[in-house]
Design a protein around this motif. Structure first.
Motif, short mmCIF file in Angstrom:
data_model
loop_
_atom_site.label_atom_id
_atom_site.label_comp_id
_atom_site.label_asym_id
_atom_site.label_seq_id
_atom_site.Cartn_x
_atom_site.Cartn_y
_atom_site.Cartn_z
N SER A 5 51.55 64.53 47.84
CA SER A 5 51.53 64.39 46.39
C SER A 5 52.16 63.07 45.95
O SER A 5 51.71 62.46 44.99
CB SER A 5 52.21 65.58 45.72
OG SER A 5 53.57 65.62 46.07
N ASN A 6 53.20 62.61 46.64
CA ASN A 6 53.81 61.32 46.30
C ASN A 6 52.86 60.17 46.60
O ASN A 6 52.78 59.21 45.84
CB ASN A 6 55.12 61.12 47.05
CG ASN A 6 56.24 61.95 46.48
OD1 ASN A 6 56.16 62.43 45.35
ND2 ASN A 6 57.27 62.16 47.26
N GLY A 9 50.08 60.42 43.93
CA GLY A 9 50.65 60.01 42.65
C GLY A 9 50.90 58.52 42.60
O GLY A 9 50.66 57.88 41.59
N TRP A 12 47.65 56.77 42.15
CA TRP A 12 47.23 56.94 40.76
C TRP A 12 47.95 55.95 39.86
O TRP A 12 47.35 55.31 39.02
CB TRP A 12 47.53 58.38 40.33
CG TRP A 12 47.25 58.69 38.90
CD1 TRP A 12 48.17 58.82 37.91
CD2 TRP A 12 45.97 58.92 38.30
NE1 TRP A 12 47.55 59.12 36.73
CE2 TRP A 12 46.20 59.19 36.94
CE3 TRP A 12 44.67 58.92 38.77
CZ2 TRP A 12 45.18 59.46 36.04
CZ3 TRP A 12 43.64 59.20 37.88
CH2 TRP A 12 43.90 59.46 36.54
N ASN A 13 49.25 55.78 40.07
CA ASN A 13 50.04 54.87 39.25
C ASN A 13 49.62 53.42 39.45
O ASN A 13 49.79 52.60 38.56
CB ASN A 13 51.53 55.03 39.55
CG ASN A 13 52.05 56.37 39.08
OD1 ASN A 13 51.50 56.98 38.17
ND2 ASN A 13 53.11 56.83 39.71
N CYS A 17 43.34 51.81 34.20
CA CYS A 17 42.73 52.90 33.43
C CYS A 17 41.24 53.03 33.78
O CYS A 17 40.72 54.14 33.92
CB CYS A 17 42.92 52.66 31.94
SG CYS A 17 42.50 54.08 30.93
N LYS A 20 40.88 54.71 37.17
CA LYS A 20 41.16 56.14 37.03
C LYS A 20 39.94 56.86 36.47
O LYS A 20 39.54 57.90 36.96
CB LYS A 20 42.36 56.37 36.12
CG LYS A 20 43.67 55.91 36.71
CD LYS A 20 44.79 56.03 35.69
CE LYS A 20 46.09 55.48 36.21
NZ LYS A 20 47.17 55.51 35.22
N GLU A 64 51.70 61.77 29.54
CA GLU A 64 51.58 60.88 30.70
C GLU A 64 52.00 61.63 31.97
O GLU A 64 51.34 61.55 33.01
CB GLU A 64 52.45 59.63 30.49
CG GLU A 64 52.22 58.56 31.52
CD GLU A 64 50.87 57.89 31.41
OE1 GLU A 64 50.28 57.61 32.48
OE2 GLU A 64 50.40 57.64 30.30
N LYS A 65 53.09 62.38 31.88
CA LYS A 65 53.55 63.19 33.03
C LYS A 65 52.53 64.26 33.37
O LYS A 65 52.26 64.51 34.54
CB LYS A 65 54.91 63.83 32.72
CG LYS A 65 56.03 62.86 32.56
CD LYS A 65 56.50 62.38 33.89
CE LYS A 65 57.71 61.48 33.71
NZ LYS A 65 58.06 60.81 34.92
N GLU A 68 49.61 62.65 35.19
CA GLU A 68 49.98 62.34 36.57
C GLU A 68 50.00 63.62 37.43
O GLU A 68 49.49 63.63 38.55
CB GLU A 68 51.35 61.67 36.60
CG GLU A 68 51.79 61.23 37.97
CD GLU A 68 53.13 60.53 37.93
OE1 GLU A 68 53.85 60.63 38.94
OE2 GLU A 68 53.46 59.89 36.92
N PHE A 71 46.38 64.87 38.09
CA PHE A 71 45.71 64.05 39.10
C PHE A 71 46.25 64.34 40.49
O PHE A 71 45.50 64.50 41.44
CB PHE A 71 45.84 62.56 38.78
CG PHE A 71 45.08 61.71 39.75
CD1 PHE A 71 43.71 61.55 39.61
CD2 PHE A 71 45.71 61.09 40.80
CE1 PHE A 71 43.01 60.78 40.52
CE2 PHE A 71 45.02 60.32 41.71
CZ PHE A 71 43.66 60.17 41.57
N THR A 72 47.56 64.45 40.60
CA THR A 72 48.18 64.72 41.90
C THR A 72 47.70 66.04 42.47
O THR A 72 47.41 66.15 43.65
CB THR A 72 49.72 64.74 41.76
OG1 THR A 72 50.13 63.47 41.25
CG2 THR A 72 50.39 64.99 43.07
#
Length: 76
Positions: A5-6, A9, A12-13, A17, A20, A64-65, A68, A71-72
């Motif tokens: 997941s990290n 994530g 993703w970060n 945009c 994504k 935003e959280k 994230e 997506f994760t």
């Protein structure tokens, strides 16, 4: 060792945009090929639509959280 997941994530970060949005659109196309009565496909489609919505609006920190986290959890 870094968890999956990290890594997802973090990836993703690092995306723009547009990147994504492209990833989400490709996943929507893939899910659309599944049977329309599939519980998995229905749920996944709802999550992807939520992500699309959050990508298209100006987000609060909480949104935003959430984006994230969604997506994760998709593990794309």
């Amino acid at each position: 060792m870094e968890s999956r997941s990290n890594r997802v994530g973090g990836r993703w970060n690092d995306m723009s945009c547009e990147e994504k949005s492209n990833v989400i659109q490709e996943e929507i196309k893939r899910i659309s090929k599944l049977p329309s009565n599939s519980v998995y496909a229905i749920h996944r489609h709802k999550v992807l639509n939520k992500i699309n919505h959050l990508l298209s609006v100006q987000r609060t920190l909480l949104q935003e959280k959430e984006l994230e986290l969604l997506f994760t959890q998709l593990s794309l």
